[in-house]
Enzyme design. Structure first.
Site, short mmCIF file in Angstrom:
data_model
loop_
_atom_site.label_atom_id
_atom_site.label_comp_id
_atom_site.label_asym_id
_atom_site.label_seq_id
_atom_site.Cartn_x
_atom_site.Cartn_y
_atom_site.Cartn_z
N ARG A 174 0.83 -1.20 0.00
CA ARG A 174 0.00 0.00 0.00
C ARG A 174 0.86 1.25 0.00
O ARG A 174 0.58 2.22 -0.72
CB ARG A 174 -0.94 0.02 1.20
CG ARG A 174 -1.93 1.21 1.16
CD ARG A 174 -2.82 1.28 2.39
NE ARG A 174 -3.92 2.22 2.19
CZ ARG A 174 -3.86 3.52 2.45
NH1 ARG A 174 -2.73 4.05 2.92
NH2 ARG A 174 -4.91 4.30 2.26
N CYS A 175 1.90 1.26 0.81
CA CYS A 175 2.79 2.42 0.87
C CYS A 175 3.40 2.74 -0.50
O CYS A 175 3.63 3.90 -0.83
CB CYS A 175 3.92 2.18 1.87
SG CYS A 175 3.41 2.06 3.59
#
Length: 402
Positions: A389-390
């Site tokens: 996600r990052c």
């Protein structure tokens, strides 16, 4: 005939992902040394070649599921062909108060000579002390340490989630808390302001505002946003973001979630991400203690709470319950896999998520709960404390049905 690109839009974390912005690790990571990695927010020195291989596999996994992948570096190069964009980003570099009058002039002259590709590389990878050929007779340059950078590298560009968040058809260009990352948003803002693909984009948040980082912002459902308040996002930033999205009609509820101000929990998405329209995977050690303050639209945001996060979220989302995938992990395993970004998943669509392969137990529990897991390697990518996600900024997701 090639289909036109999907229009930028996102109202959730789980709507079918159509377009994503990534940054393939590049020469900026080769600037990391044991001397500077702490200041540049990395916990180790990555093997850059292997990190690139892991990232390429991540991008290919997304393409294999029909996702268009945009690369930040390509967008930066294309944006710098626009004179106003070039002026915008070079002005930001030259505003660094460390430079002083003489060195600022020398750096400005150098940047003026570079064509867009070379300029983009300097803006991302930085300019080392020994690489500057003019301006060496200035006091500032002379008294710099030989290991200093005249222009700092941006190794955290890898984590494209943090510098911008699409909320509906508008984008929040964020405001970084850490000096090592503050210049990243100059590049992001230039892309959204000047790149032809994003012509006419409205900014719902800007870098000059109070600190808000994208890893702290979860789009729980259409109209409902959760914002982690901790090491990187301030209460004032969460409040300002709420006011802005309310004024634009982009949300009706913003939940502010206090989280520990620690490296392991730097962002909300290090402890909680969505894997279905009504389900999250969450670090079990905080699942029962996480609370939320609820802000709702009004002349100024109306505040209520605190109450348990899961309760507040379900109310705002207008569902009976926000499910937590029970990872059933013992405290030691839970802590290890949280540190390795086991809770940091990227949804491609409901019940289909990308996760690091190393988090064996968390992934097994996700699959037992009906979540299909696309496993990717991340032994080198994870050295900057970030998971799938990052490393991804969704630019376009299919809207969820309200």
């Amino acid at each position: 005939m090639t289909a036109p690109p999907a229009k930028p839009y996102a109202d959730s974390e789980v709507g079918r992902l159509r377009t994503v912005m990534l940054h393939r690790p590049g020469p900026e990571l080769k600037r990391l040394t044991p001397r500077n990695n702490d200041d540049l927010l990395f916990d180790g020195i990555p093997w850059v070649g292997r990190a690139q291989e892991e990232h390429d596999a991540f991008a290919e996994a997304l393409r294999g599921h029909g996702v268009e992948v945009l690369y930040l570096a390509d967008l930066v190069r294309e944006t710098l062909a626009v004179p106003d964009a070039r002026a915008m980003v070079t002005e930001a570099v030259l505003a660094d108060p460390r430079l002083g009058v003489g060195l600022r002039k020398a750096v400005g002259q150098l940047l003026d000579t570079l064509e867009p590709t070379a300029l983009a590389e300097v803006l991302m990878a930085g300019l080392a002390h020994h690489e500057l050929r003019t301006g060496r007779d200035t006091l500032t340059y002379t008294l710099m340490d030989e290991h200093d950078f005249v222009i700092d590298p941006l190794p955290n560009l890898l984590f494209t989630r943090d510098s911008s968040v699409w909320i509906g058809d508008q984008v929040a260009v964020t405001s970084f808390a850490m000096p090592a990352r503050s210049r990243e948003t100059t590049l992001t803002e230039a892309i959204y302001t000047h790149h032809p693909r994003f012509a006419g984009t409205e900014l719902v948040y800007e870098p000059g505002f109070e600190h808000v980082e994208g890893g702290d912002v979860l789009l729980l459902a259409p109209g409902v946003i959760a914002v982690g308040v901790g090491e990187r996002t301030t209460p004032a930033g969460a409040e300002r973001l709420a006011q802005r999205v309310f004024e634009r009609g982009l949300a009706h509820t913003v939940l502010a979630l206090p989280i520990a101000q620690e490296r392991a929990t730097m962002h909300l998405d290090t402890i909680c991400t969505m894997v279905d329209v009504d389900a999250v995977v969450m670090y079990p050690n905080i699942a029962d203690s996480l609370v939320a303050y609820t802000m709702t639209a009004g002349e100024q945001p109306r505040l209520t709470g605190p109450e348990p996060f899961l309760t507040a979220a379900a109310k705002a989302m207008r569902i009976d319950m926000l499910r937590v995938i029970d990872t059933g992990l013992d405290p030691v395993t839970a802590e290890r896999e949280q540190w390795d970004d086991g809770n940091n998943t990227l949804c491609i669509e409901p019940r289909l998520a990308v996760a690091y392969e190393r988090n064996i137990e968390t992934n097994a529990r996700l699959e037992e709960a009906g979540i299909e897991v696309v496993r990717i390697a991340g032994s080198e990518l994870g050295s900057g404390r970030g998971g799938p996600r990052c490393m991804s900024c969704p630019v376009s997701r299919e809207p969820l049905q309200r």
